[in-house]
Write a protein that holds these residues in place. Structure first.
Motif: not given
Length: 172
Positions: A113-119, A136-140, A159-162
């Motif tokens: 769920g890091a990216c609206n449960n879609a990624a 690092d996309h959608c990793a947080l 809010t969602y990537s390093f």
């Protein structure tokens, strides 16, 4: 002789129930899922730091960062369309000897769920030769455990990537 010391069945059940309650309280306090998420966040930062070091060495010897026309990522990510070789998605970095292999995110290929449960989680790269950005996309995974001033937070996706990047690529 009729007076034997020992526990009754009821006393044993009460002790077992109390131990169960204590064990539950300890698990709630420790939160193993959050601890694993924090460990994966630390791994992600180490991977990104190794990419930054390798890219800086590459530029030192080649005079430019490896160039890509679009965001590139490994096979399995959503960003392989513009990459010449999705198995070598930072062109020339492994061939130059700066890295032995292009590591992926610790949860690569697993949706969460890091990216609206879609990624899906994956690492992507973009460079014009002068600047670069590795995300690092959608990793947080555990946002509350990361300080807003953490240097690895992607300023374009805090809010969602390093990310690691050169100053000119901060807004990409």
């Amino acid at each position: 002789t009729g007076n034997q010391a020992g526990f009754t069945l009821v006393e044993l059940l009460v002790v077992i129930a109390m131990l169960g309650i204590l064990a539950s309280a300890v698990l709630i306090a420790v939160d193993p899922a959050a601890q694993l998420g924090k460990a994966r966040n630390t791994t992600r930062k180490a991977i990104l730091k190794s990419y930054a070091n390798a890219l800086d060495r590459y530029k030192l010897f080649q005079g430019t960062y490896p160039v890509t026309a679009t965001w590139c990522g490994p096979t399995g990510s959503a960003w392989v369309g513009g990459c010449a070789d999705p198995t070598n998605w930072i062109p020339g970095l492994v061939a130059s000897g700066e890295l032995k292999l292009l590591t992926q995110d610790p949860r690569a290929g697993q949706a969460f769920g890091a990216c609206n449960n879609a990624a899906w989680t994956y690492i992507i790269y973009l460079s014009n030769g002068v600047d670069y950005k590795v995300i690092d996309h959608c990793a947080l995974e555990v946002p509350g455990s990361v300080s807003p001033s953490d240097p690895f937070l992607d300023p374009a996706r805090p809010t969602y990537s390093f990310a690691v990047y050169t100053p000119g690529a901060a807004g990409w």
